[in-house]
Design a protein around this motif. Structure first.
Motif, PDB file in Angstrom:
ATOM      1  N   THR A  52      25.769  34.370  31.261  1.00 47.34           N
ATOM      2  CA  THR A  52      26.366  34.378  32.832  1.00 47.34           C
ATOM      3  C   THR A  52      26.496  35.709  33.284  1.00 47.34           C
ATOM      4  O   THR A  52      26.165  35.766  34.454  1.00 47.34           O
ATOM      5  CB  THR A  52      27.792  33.424  32.494  1.00 47.34           C
ATOM      6  N   LEU A  53      26.962  36.568  32.609  1.00 46.63           N
ATOM      7  CA  LEU A  53      27.245  37.965  33.142  1.00 46.63           C
ATOM      8  C   LEU A  53      26.029  38.646  33.266  1.00 46.63           C
ATOM      9  O   LEU A  53      25.992  39.263  34.446  1.00 46.63           O
ATOM     10  CB  LEU A  53      28.157  38.631  32.203  1.00 46.63           C
ATOM     11  N   VAL A  88      32.282  35.452  39.808  1.00 44.46           N
ATOM     12  CA  VAL A  88      31.813  34.501  38.880  1.00 44.46           C
ATOM     13  C   VAL A  88      32.612  33.162  38.828  1.00 44.46           C
ATOM     14  O   VAL A  88      33.896  33.487  39.040  1.00 44.46           O
ATOM     15  CB  VAL A  88      31.577  35.058  37.407  1.00 44.46           C
ATOM     16  N   THR A 136      34.291  24.937  30.269  1.00 47.38           N
ATOM     17  CA  THR A 136      34.974  25.784  30.850  1.00 47.38           C
ATOM     18  C   THR A 136      36.587  25.878  30.763  1.00 47.38           C
ATOM     19  O   THR A 136      37.243  26.740  30.962  1.00 47.38           O
ATOM     20  CB  THR A 136      34.495  26.204  32.300  1.00 47.38           C
ATOM     21  N   ARG A 196      36.979  31.047  28.168  1.00 45.49           N
ATOM     22  CA  ARG A 196      37.688  31.784  29.310  1.00 45.49           C
ATOM     23  C   ARG A 196      38.101  33.301  29.007  1.00 45.49           C
ATOM     24  O   ARG A 196      37.924  34.185  29.859  1.00 45.49           O
ATOM     25  CB  ARG A 196      39.113  30.912  29.472  1.00 45.49           C
ATOM     26  N   ILE A 223      34.818  35.834  28.834  1.00 46.93           N
ATOM     27  CA  ILE A 223      34.377  36.026  30.074  1.00 46.93           C
ATOM     28  C   ILE A 223      35.084  36.969  30.801  1.00 46.93           C
ATOM     29  O   ILE A 223      34.601  37.925  31.580  1.00 46.93           O
ATOM     30  CB  ILE A 223      33.922  34.499  30.910  1.00 46.93           C
ATOM     31  N   ARG A 224      36.512  36.470  30.843  1.00 47.69           N
ATOM     32  CA  ARG A 224      37.345  37.548  31.604  1.00 47.69           C
ATOM     33  C   ARG A 224      37.240  38.892  30.989  1.00 47.69           C
ATOM     34  O   ARG A 224      37.399  40.073  31.766  1.00 47.69           O
ATOM     35  CB  ARG A 224      38.883  37.085  31.598  1.00 47.69           C
ATOM     36  N   ALA A 280      33.835  40.637  31.617  1.00 45.45           N
ATOM     37  CA  ALA A 280      33.341  40.829  33.184  1.00 45.45           C
ATOM     38  C   ALA A 280      33.763  41.791  33.761  1.00 45.45           C
ATOM     39  O   ALA A 280      35.209  42.282  33.783  1.00 45.45           O
ATOM     40  CB  ALA A 280      33.702  39.399  34.019  1.00 45.45           C
ATOM     41  N   VAL A 285      36.551  37.086  38.319  1.00 45.07           N
ATOM     42  CA  VAL A 285      36.265  35.621  37.885  1.00 45.07           C
ATOM     43  C   VAL A 285      37.202  34.719  38.330  1.00 45.07           C
ATOM     44  O   VAL A 285      38.317  34.863  38.075  1.00 45.07           O
ATOM     45  CB  VAL A 285      36.207  35.829  36.325  1.00 45.07           C
TER      46      VAL A 285
END
Ligand code: KG4
Ligand code: ZN
Length: 341
Positions: free
Chosen positions: A263-264, A275, A282, A288, A291-292, A295, A299
């Motif tokens: 994704t990133l 994002v 998700t 969660r 990704i946080r 990133a 987000v």
């Protein structure tokens, strides 16, 4: 503008009232998991029948919770695909009946686009603060799609799963480990606090934004067999809880690592300004957090109850369709294999 949103694409009968595409006045979700659990998956015929019983009572509850009556509603939105044909028909027919009787606009919503628009609900930042293009990951029981959203209603599909969807992989892995249905929340629960020594492979499919989860499932099966875990619950074979938890954690780590990294990477490659995550997977706490943490750009991840299927996302999405003058005719059809982008 108050929009009633109806969602019956799979095993949740859901309705919500949303104001101006953002403000959640009510959000009622009736899950059928207790019905489907004993079969280890969603049984389409049972899902449709349950939607028939529940859809109008759930609509009434959504109105009541919003402190509204049918007279306050200005448009009726409904998921018309993708999903189970018989399940979709129930929601679409209910929505058509309401729109016709009340002389209101009808808006057919793509379920996947609905998952994207959950990001616009409530506490989410305003889109002028975010700016397009946005990179969207939709990971659910039926889909794992990476999309670039260039503006409202404008999507380009960058990649998708070549085999199992991420949620489907969680569900199959849980079954293989003798855990309950749906598998995602079960795997998350037993994996909590495991500081894993166990490691499972990742399918990177380098040079592509596609995903693949079937090899991981096979690798998990082999490890489970080696740990004497399979078939789970077989007489005379004790299931080793610690081994189950280790393998569940290793599985979750692998799926999350690949989803987050791809994704990133796609966001960076396409110059995304933010994002957006959506879909049941998700709701996963590790995804969660990962990704946080990784990133370097904004987000938006809706609250877990807005990541799984709900009517609010359908109503939110419809608001943006209507603001561009897009509504559906009363002969709106269901499209079980509708795609986005
Ligand atoms: O979006 P959704 O509610 O329905 C579909 O459109 O498919 O997604 C359901 C999927 C299921 O496969 C379920 O196992 C998964 O989302 N899921 C999770 C979690 N909660 C639901 N997967 C991983 N972790 C979770 N916490
Ligand atoms: Zn969904």
């Amino acid at each position: 503008m108050k929009i009633l949103g109806i969602e019956t694409s799979c095993d949740e009968t859901a309705a919500a009232v949303v104001e101006d595409g953002r403000f959640l006045l009510s959000n009622v979700v009736s899950s059928q998991v207790d019905i489907h659990r004993r079969y280890g998956g969603v049984v389409p015929e049972l899902a449709s029948r349950q939607h028939v019983l529940e859809v109008m009572p759930i609509v009434s509850m959504a109105l009541e919770e919003a402190g509204a009556t049918l007279e306050d509603i200005e448009a009726v939105a409904v998921t018309h695909g993708p999903g189970l044909a018989g399940a979709l028909v129930v929601g679409v027919n209910a929505a058509k009946g309401l729109a016709l009787a009340l002389d209101l606009p009808l808006v057919g919503v793509n379920h996947l686009e609905g998952h994207v628009y959950a990001a616009w609900l409530d506490a989410a930042p305003h889109d002028h603060e975010l700016g397009f293009p946005l990179l969207c990951l939709i990971a659910s029981g039926g889909h794992t799609d990476l999309l670039i959203m260039e503006g409202h209603g404008r999507y380009r599909l960058l990649g998708r799963t070549r085999d199992d969807a991420a949620g489907e992989a969680f569900d199959k892995a849980a079954r293989l480990l003798g855990l309950g249905f749906p598998g995602g929340p079960e795997i998350q629960r037993v994996a909590e606090g495991v500081n894993g020594a166990e490691r499972l492979p990742r399918a990177w499919l380098r040079g592509s934004h596609d995903f693949s989860f079937s090899g991981l499932k096979t690798a998990l099966l082999h490890k489970a067999q080696a740990a004497f875990l399979y078939p789970p619950g077989e007489r005379g074979r004790e299931t080793d809880d610690a081994a189950v938890r280790e393998l569940a954690a290793a599985f979750q780590d692998s799926v999350v690592d690949v989803l987050a990294a791809k994704t990133l990477a796609a966001a960076a490659e396409h110059g995304a300004r933010g994002v957006v995550l959506g879909g049941g997977v998700t709701a996963n706490a590790l995804l969660r957090a990962t990704i946080r943490a990784r990133a370097g750009l904004p987000v938006i991840i809706p609250a877990p109850r807005l990541c799984t299927d709900n009517g609010a996302m359908v109503a939110a999405c419809a608001h943006f369709h209507l603001s561009r003058g897009r509504e559906s005719a009363l002969d709106l059809e269901v499209d079980p294999s509708l795609t986005l982008g």
